[in-house]
Design an enzyme around this catalytic site. Structure first.
Site, mmCIF file in Angstrom:
data_model
loop_
_atom_site.group_PDB
_atom_site.id
_atom_site.type_symbol
_atom_site.label_atom_id
_atom_site.label_comp_id
_atom_site.label_asym_id
_atom_site.label_seq_id
_atom_site.Cartn_x
_atom_site.Cartn_y
_atom_site.Cartn_z
ATOM 1 N N LYS A 14 0.905 -1.398 0.045
ATOM 2 C CA LYS A 14 -0.015 -0.173 0.104
ATOM 3 C C LYS A 14 0.905 1.389 0.076
ATOM 4 O O LYS A 14 2.096 1.242 0.074
ATOM 5 C CB LYS A 14 -0.838 0.107 1.163
ATOM 6 C CG LYS A 14 -1.796 -1.237 1.471
ATOM 7 C CD LYS A 14 -2.747 -1.407 0.225
ATOM 8 C CE LYS A 14 -4.058 -2.165 0.506
ATOM 9 N NZ LYS A 14 -3.592 -3.862 0.327
HETATM 10 C C1 LIG Z 1 -4.886 -4.648 1.036
HETATM 11 C C2 LIG Z 1 -6.381 -4.757 1.299
HETATM 12 C C3 LIG Z 1 -7.258 -5.189 2.353
HETATM 13 C C4 LIG Z 1 -6.747 -6.013 3.297
HETATM 14 O O1 LIG Z 1 -5.393 -5.348 4.042
HETATM 15 P P1 LIG Z 1 -4.274 -6.184 4.735
HETATM 16 O O2 LIG Z 1 -3.762 -5.245 5.584
HETATM 17 O O3 LIG Z 1 -3.465 -6.853 3.792
HETATM 18 O O4 LIG Z 1 -4.867 -7.269 5.527
HETATM 19 C C5 LIG Z 1 -8.515 -5.106 2.258
HETATM 20 N N1 LIG Z 1 -9.255 -4.600 1.344
HETATM 21 C C6 LIG Z 1 -8.616 -4.117 0.202
HETATM 22 C C7 LIG Z 1 -9.356 -3.486 -0.753
HETATM 23 C C8 LIG Z 1 -7.129 -4.170 -0.070
HETATM 24 O O5 LIG Z 1 -6.851 -3.775 -1.050
#
Ligand SMILES: *Cc1c(COP(=O)(O)O)cnc(C)c1O
Length: 376
Positions: free
Chosen positions: A188
């Site tokens: 992210k």
């Molecule tokens: C990355 C992501 C998640 C989950 O987050 P994590 O920190 O990897 O558990 C949930 N929803 C979306 C749309 C994502 O891109």
């Protein structure tokens, strides 16, 4: 021009603070031996993050998925929840994992989030909430979703995993809904290795969330809720503090890379570069999706493969649709239930974008794509 970069180019690359800025945090952790359970860095980061984002009530989590699971528990969500098939699988998994039935609704072509005008037809007497996703950090139509939720007495939890730092006319995008959930996973825009947070509208709900993420402990001897271990540890929080100092620079570099792609791909036949919806005041450039049209020379998947042969690892976010995974296939699996989502999923390709991606790499990617497009 070389037709391969020196090393593989992945869709993203984590932006790390200089190591010498991170080491003092580690030294302090080693000295105090406070590793987790709401230590000083956790407290500092929670406050600093709220200030940076312009929101008041932040609860840090070990990852975004635990934050989603806890958000649903915190609001006592049960029965059916209306959500989007065009997302990362964790969105729907958080519902099923809570024994909630996801009810998928098609998306809007512009926002690529849930289509507000299709929500009401999916509401039943079991519906308790809407779980929309700000895909690519593009805001959903928050106003229309709010109005529908109010009309039917539903809660709204935004999966804002992609929306770190995004602002609209009124401030942080994360202020919308009954809760918003962000992710700090390594892929992210802003990362704490793994991590996440819930943004709450008031102190009372934040308290409940903080209680739930710590097993439901009210104090040393009483457990008042069916909680979970969702706590962010001190190394993660330290990473967050160190990153926060550089996040504006990182996003600025992403913006520049976004501009470069738009210039390189302008006029390439059959390649469409979506834009964030009107109303976005500050975008995070977390992804660079392109949509491949029928008038492009080869298929999306052929382009995906060809880029891989040149060590460019673009990603098909989001393909396949969540509704196509085994555990989500409804008994009456009619085809074309989500025509817009299915169309976009079949045409989308997210190009590598991260702070510091060099122009030569972007130029190579642009050339490889333009080869099959011709210029109009
Ligand atoms: C990355 C992501 C998640 C989950 O987050 P994590 O920190 O990897 O558990 C949930 N929803 C979306 C749309 C994502 O891109």
């Amino acid at each position: 021009m070389s037709d391969k970069p020196n090393s593989p180019i992945y869709v993203t690359r984590p932006y790390l603070p200089p190591l010498e800025e991170f080491l003092p945090y580690l030294e302090q952790i080693w000295a105090t031996r406070q590793l987790t359970n709401g230590g000083p860095f956790h407290e500092q980061f929670e406050r600093a993050l709220g200030e940076y984002l312009g929101v008041k009530y932040v609860s840090l989590f070990a990852n975004g998925t635990l934050a989603l699971l806890t958000a649903l528990k915190a609001l006592h969500i049960t029965g059916e929840v209306i959500t989007t098939p065009y997302s990362f699988v964790a969105t729907a998994h958080s519902l099923l994992w809570n024994d909630i039935t996801p009810v998928f609704v098609d998306i809007d072509r512009q926002t690529m989030g849930i289509a507000p005008e299709k929500i009401e037809a999916a509401i039943t007497e079991r519906t308790t909430a809407i779980l929309p996703v700000h895909v690519y950090g593009y805001p959903c139509d928050v106003r229309k979703i709010r109005a529908i939720a109010d009309r039917h007495n539903l809660r709204v939890i935004f999966d804002a995993a992609h929306a770190f730092g995004v602002r609209d006319e009124g401030g942080s995008l994360l202020r919308h809904g009954n809760l918003s959930v962000v992710s700090f996973h390594a892929t992210k825009v802003f990362t704490t290795f793994e991590g996440g947070a819930i943004i709450s509208p008031n102190a009372e709900i934040k308290r409940r969330i903080d209680n739930l993420k710590n097993f439901g402990f009210l104090n040393e001897i009483s457990v008042t809720e069916l909680g979970i271990n969702g706590k962010m540890n001190e190394v993660q929080a330290a990473m967050g503090l160190a990153q926060l100092k550089h996040i504006d620079t990182a996003i600025e570099q992403r913006r520049a890379a976004d501009q470069t792609y738009r210039r390189l791909l302008a006029g390439v036949r059959g390649v469409h570069c979506p834009m964030p919806p009107a109303g976005v005041r500050h975008h995070n450039y977390s992804y660079f999706p392109i949509l491949i049209g029928r008038d492009y020379g080869i298929s999306r998947d052929q382009l995906f493969t060809e880029l891989r042969q040149h060590s460019i690892f673009a990603r098909r976010y989001f393909y396949p649709l969540i509704s196509n995974f085994r555990m989500y296939k409804a008994a009456d699996d009619r085809k074309e239930r989500f025509p817009v989502a299915a169309d976009i999923a079949s045409r989308v390709l997210c190009l590598p974008i991260f702070p510091g991606i060099d122009e030569a790499t972007q130029t190579l990617i642009g050339e490889l794509i333009a080869r099959h497009g011709g210029r109009s």
